[in-house]
Design a protein around this motif. Structure first.
Motif, PDB file in Angstrom:
ATOM      1  N   GLY A   1       8.172   1.717 155.710  1.00 44.77           N
ATOM      2  CA  GLY A   1       6.784   1.756 155.248  1.00 44.77           C
ATOM      3  C   GLY A   1       5.958   3.020 155.380  1.00 44.77           C
ATOM      4  N   PRO A   2       6.337   4.006 156.206  1.00 43.00           N
ATOM      5  CA  PRO A   2       5.453   5.186 156.310  1.00 43.00           C
ATOM      6  C   PRO A   2       5.529   6.053 155.051  1.00 43.00           C
ATOM      7  CG  PRO A   2       7.474   5.604 157.498  1.00 43.00           C
ATOM      8  CD  PRO A   2       7.546   4.172 157.025  1.00 43.00           C
ATOM      9  N   GLU A   3       4.502   6.908 154.884  1.00 40.08           N
ATOM     10  CA  GLU A   3       4.528   7.818 153.729  1.00 40.08           C
ATOM     11  C   GLU A   3       5.583   8.925 153.940  1.00 40.08           C
ATOM     12  OE1 GLU A   3       0.581   9.080 152.575  1.00 40.08           O
ATOM     13  OE2 GLU A   3       1.394  10.965 151.816  1.00 40.08           O
ATOM     14  N   GLY A   4       5.696   9.395 155.171  1.00 35.91           N
ATOM     15  CA  GLY A   4       6.668  10.456 155.455  1.00 35.91           C
ATOM     16  C   GLY A   4       7.298  10.264 156.817  1.00 35.91           C
ATOM     17  N   VAL A   5       8.534  10.766 156.933  1.00 35.70           N
ATOM     18  CA  VAL A   5       9.283  10.656 158.194  1.00 35.70           C
ATOM     19  C   VAL A   5       9.717  12.062 158.580  1.00 35.70           C
ATOM     20  CG1 VAL A   5      11.401   9.753 159.259  1.00 35.70           C
ATOM     21  CG2 VAL A   5      10.269   8.450 157.437  1.00 35.70           C
TER      22      VAL A   5
ATOM     23  N   GLU B   1      11.631  12.996 149.018  1.00 29.56           N
ATOM     24  CA  GLU B   1      12.464  14.194 148.887  1.00 29.56           C
ATOM     25  C   GLU B   1      12.666  14.774 150.264  1.00 29.56           C
ATOM     26  OE1 GLU B   1      10.866  17.128 146.175  1.00 29.56           O
ATOM     27  OE2 GLU B   1      10.224  15.460 144.888  1.00 29.56           O
ATOM     28  N   PHE B   2      13.763  15.500 150.451  1.00 26.55           N
ATOM     29  CA  PHE B   2      14.036  16.108 151.759  1.00 26.55           C
ATOM     30  C   PHE B   2      13.464  17.515 151.816  1.00 26.55           C
ATOM     31  CE2 PHE B   2      17.449  12.955 151.453  1.00 26.55           C
ATOM     32  CZ  PHE B   2      17.210  12.282 152.632  1.00 26.55           C
ATOM     33  N   HIS B   3      12.848  17.834 152.944  1.00 26.21           N
ATOM     34  CA  HIS B   3      12.333  19.185 153.174  1.00 26.21           C
ATOM     35  C   HIS B   3      12.837  19.625 154.545  1.00 26.21           C
ATOM     36  CE1 HIS B   3       9.338  18.381 149.970  1.00 26.21           C
ATOM     37  NE2 HIS B   3       9.327  17.175 150.504  1.00 26.21           N
ATOM     38  N   ALA B   4      13.615  20.710 154.588  1.00 23.83           N
ATOM     39  CA  ALA B   4      14.067  21.226 155.881  1.00 23.83           C
ATOM     40  C   ALA B   4      12.927  22.032 156.481  1.00 23.83           C
ATOM     41  CB  ALA B   4      15.290  22.107 155.684  1.00 23.83           C
ATOM     42  N   VAL B   5      12.604  21.758 157.730  1.00 26.01           N
ATOM     43  CA  VAL B   5      11.564  22.534 158.411  1.00 26.01           C
ATOM     44  C   VAL B   5      12.279  23.293 159.526  1.00 26.01           C
ATOM     45  CG1 VAL B   5       9.363  22.405 159.625  1.00 26.01           C
ATOM     46  CG2 VAL B   5       9.894  20.714 157.869  1.00 26.01           C
ATOM     47  N   GLU B   6      12.541  24.571 159.249  1.00 31.28           N
ATOM     48  CA  GLU B   6      13.369  25.337 160.179  1.00 31.28           C
ATOM     49  C   GLU B   6      12.518  26.157 161.127  1.00 31.28           C
ATOM     50  OE1 GLU B   6      15.997  27.639 157.775  1.00 31.28           O
ATOM     51  OE2 GLU B   6      16.933  25.848 156.908  1.00 31.28           O
ATOM     52  N   GLY B   7      13.061  26.401 162.297  1.00 29.27           N
ATOM     53  CA  GLY B   7      12.358  27.248 163.254  1.00 29.27           C
ATOM     54  C   GLY B   7      13.383  27.863 164.172  1.00 29.27           C
ATOM     55  N   GLU B   8      12.935  28.847 164.928  1.00 31.68           N
ATOM     56  CA  GLU B   8      13.877  29.503 165.814  1.00 31.68           C
ATOM     57  C   GLU B   8      14.129  28.584 167.011  1.00 31.68           C
ATOM     58  OE1 GLU B   8      12.428  33.150 168.659  1.00 31.68           O
ATOM     59  OE2 GLU B   8      11.240  32.560 166.954  1.00 31.68           O
ATOM     60  N   LYS B   9      15.366  28.573 167.498  1.00 34.61           N
ATOM     61  CA  LYS B   9      15.700  27.714 168.631  1.00 34.61           C
ATOM     62  C   LYS B   9      15.334  28.451 169.924  1.00 34.61           C
ATOM     63  CE  LYS B   9      19.301  24.567 169.707  1.00 34.61           C
ATOM     64  NZ  LYS B   9      20.484  23.940 169.190  1.00 34.61           N
ATOM     65  N   ILE B  10      14.569  27.799 170.798  1.00 31.41           N
ATOM     66  CA  ILE B  10      14.138  28.471 172.021  1.00 31.41           C
ATOM     67  C   ILE B  10      14.799  27.788 173.210  1.00 31.41           C
ATOM     68  CG2 ILE B  10      12.143  29.225 173.376  1.00 31.41           C
ATOM     69  CD1 ILE B  10      10.489  28.783 170.733  1.00 31.41           C
TER      70      ILE B  10
ATOM     71  N   THR C   1      -1.308  15.348 163.672  1.00 35.83           N
ATOM     72  CA  THR C   1      -2.518  14.513 163.583  1.00 35.83           C
ATOM     73  C   THR C   1      -3.771  15.374 163.366  1.00 35.83           C
ATOM     74  OG1 THR C   1      -1.438  13.034 165.165  1.00 35.83           O
ATOM     75  CG2 THR C   1      -3.782  12.640 164.745  1.00 35.83           C
ATOM     76  N   GLY C   2      -3.901  16.424 164.173  1.00 34.87           N
ATOM     77  CA  GLY C   2      -5.067  17.308 164.056  1.00 34.87           C
ATOM     78  C   GLY C   2      -5.119  17.983 162.686  1.00 34.87           C
ATOM     79  N   LEU C   3      -3.950  18.400 162.196  1.00 33.87           N
ATOM     80  CA  LEU C   3      -3.902  19.098 160.901  1.00 33.87           C
ATOM     81  C   LEU C   3      -4.204  18.133 159.754  1.00 33.87           C
ATOM     82  CD1 LEU C   3      -0.881  21.292 161.936  1.00 33.87           C
ATOM     83  CD2 LEU C   3      -3.065  22.211 161.108  1.00 33.87           C
ATOM     84  N   LEU C   4      -3.741  16.885 159.873  1.00 37.70           N
ATOM     85  CA  LEU C   4      -4.096  15.881 158.859  1.00 37.70           C
ATOM     86  C   LEU C   4      -5.602  15.635 158.880  1.00 37.70           C
ATOM     87  CD1 LEU C   4      -1.242  13.217 159.297  1.00 37.70           C
ATOM     88  CD2 LEU C   4      -1.607  14.666 157.283  1.00 37.70           C
ATOM     89  N   ALA C   5      -6.184  15.597 160.085  1.00 39.88           N
ATOM     90  CA  ALA C   5      -7.643  15.399 160.191  1.00 39.88           C
ATOM     91  C   ALA C   5      -8.383  16.527 159.472  1.00 39.88           C
ATOM     92  CB  ALA C   5      -8.064  15.332 161.662  1.00 39.88           C
ATOM     93  N   LEU C   6      -7.803  17.715 159.500  1.00 38.54           N
ATOM     94  CA  LEU C   6      -8.446  18.865 158.844  1.00 38.54           C
ATOM     95  C   LEU C   6      -8.240  18.861 157.330  1.00 38.54           C
ATOM     96  CD1 LEU C   6      -7.522  21.645 161.438  1.00 38.54           C
ATOM     97  CD2 LEU C   6      -9.818  20.766 160.951  1.00 38.54           C
ATOM     98  N   GLY C   7      -7.416  17.925 156.847  1.00 39.58           N
ATOM     99  CA  GLY C   7      -7.265  17.793 155.394  1.00 39.58           C
ATOM    100  C   GLY C   7      -5.980  18.376 154.826  1.00 39.58           C
TER     101      GLY C   7
ATOM    102  N   SER D   1      -1.980  18.515 153.822  1.00 38.06           N
ATOM    103  CA  SER D   1      -1.023  17.499 153.368  1.00 38.06           C
ATOM    104  C   SER D   1      -0.057  17.201 154.511  1.00 38.06           C
ATOM    105  CB  SER D   1      -0.222  18.027 152.173  1.00 38.06           C
ATOM    106  OG  SER D   1       0.662  19.045 152.627  1.00 38.06           O
ATOM    107  N   PRO D   2       0.637  16.062 154.452  1.00 41.66           N
ATOM    108  CA  PRO D   2       1.610  15.767 155.507  1.00 41.66           C
ATOM    109  C   PRO D   2       2.675  16.868 155.652  1.00 41.66           C
ATOM    110  CG  PRO D   2       1.142  13.779 154.284  1.00 41.66           C
ATOM    111  CD  PRO D   2       0.431  14.888 153.565  1.00 41.66           C
ATOM    112  N   LEU D   3       3.231  17.354 154.547  1.00 38.73           N
ATOM    113  CA  LEU D   3       4.285  18.374 154.654  1.00 38.73           C
ATOM    114  C   LEU D   3       3.737  19.662 155.268  1.00 38.73           C
ATOM    115  CD1 LEU D   3       7.127  19.471 154.185  1.00 38.73           C
ATOM    116  CD2 LEU D   3       6.466  20.000 151.814  1.00 38.73           C
ATOM    117  N   GLU D   4       2.571  20.090 154.807  1.00 34.78           N
ATOM    118  CA  GLU D   4       1.954  21.299 155.356  1.00 34.78           C
ATOM    119  C   GLU D   4       1.637  21.097 156.845  1.00 34.78           C
ATOM    120  OE1 GLU D   4       1.867  24.136 154.025  1.00 34.78           O
ATOM    121  OE2 GLU D   4       0.689  25.085 155.614  1.00 34.78           O
TER     122      GLU D   4
END
Ligand code: PXL
Length: 253
Positions: A166-170, A189-198, A214-220, A222-225
């Motif tokens: 049921g969620p919009e995004g996972v 659709e699949f979106h890879a969100v890559e980052g450096e491994k620390i 959550t904070g970024l969604l509150a600011l308006g 998009s979920p992916l952004e």
């Protein structure tokens, strides 16, 4: 000022849980609201004790707050018991929350269970359908779906199964490709969100990640952004982490 609510456990170290979530909201310039679901006794070496708040206290905290303020986004972190999930789901069904993020917390960074019997099933059945984004790590996604995730194909299969709840995004966190940390976001659709491994062990990374979304969604955003920016936010906080105790590092939120 935008507002973001966290419903979470108290962590006296300030590294995870409610205290970390509030710091993340503050860093993002969002006013933080908080409802405490459980009190823990812990330090940087591990969790020693957990005491869920009682039903009336949880219900009253939420009802009184939501009768006055409608948060621009909300996050559910450690809820611990099935009845806590049921109270929150009922209250949110009544008030149709904007931008609900659910972090299906299972174990602490040091390995202590943070859920009672049946809680994860209740979260999947009652809260995922109300969510904008859910943020399981690989272990949580495996437990929630029954799929043993061993590679990217497994992450994709589990993400699809979780989206069907049921969620919009996972976003499934904690994957890796060679030296790259890979989170996978799926919204159809699949979106890879890559980052450096620390390297190293840090407390509260999952909490900070879901709070930043959550904070970024509150600011308006998009979920992916929000997911992409949250990953950068947490990586930055890990790079500047400090060690005030004898155990794990705490993020510089
Ligand atoms: O990171 C999961 C988590 C969530 N909430 C609280 C915690 C922890 C990990 O220790 O203490 C309160």
């Amino acid at each position: 000022m935008k507002t973001a609510l966290t419903i979470a456990g108290s962590d006296p170290t300030g590294g995870a849980g409610l205290q970390a979530d509030l710091k993340v909201f503050r860093s993002l310039g969002v006013h933080g609201l908080s409802v405490v679901s459980a009190v823990t006794a812990q330090n940087t070496e591990g969790v020693d004790f957990i005491s869920p708040v009682d039903r009336e206290s949880l219900e009253k905290q939420l009802r009184v707050l939501l009768s006055d303020i409608r948060p621009d986004a909300s996050k559910a972190g450690m809820l611990y018991s099935v009845w806590a999930v049921e109270i929150i789901a009922r209250m949110f069904m009544e008030s149709s929350p904007a931008n609900l993020v659910v972090d299906p917390v299972t174990v602490s960074s040091a390995g202590t269970s943070l859920v009672g019997e049946g809680t994860l099933d209740a979260i999947r059945e009652k809260l995922f359908p109300l969510s904008r984004v859910i943020t399981p790590n690989i272990y949580e996604a495996s437990v929630l779906t029954g799929i043993m995730i061993e590679n990217r194909d497994g992450m994709e299969e589990a993400a699809k199964a979780l989206k069907d709840t049921g969620p919009e995004g996972v976003v499934i966190t904690g994957g890796h490709l060679d030296d790259i940390a890979l989170d996978l976001y799926y919204d159809g659709e699949f979106h890879a969100v890559e980052g450096e491994k620390i390297k190293g062990e840090y407390h509260g990374t999952g909490c900070a990640f879901s709070a930043a979304i959550t904070g970024l969604l509150a600011l308006g955003h998009s979920p992916l952004e929000s997911v992409r920016q949250a990953k950068e936010f947490v990586n930055h906080a890990i790079k500047k982490a400090y060690h005030p105790g004898k155990g794990m590092g705490l993020l510089n939120l």
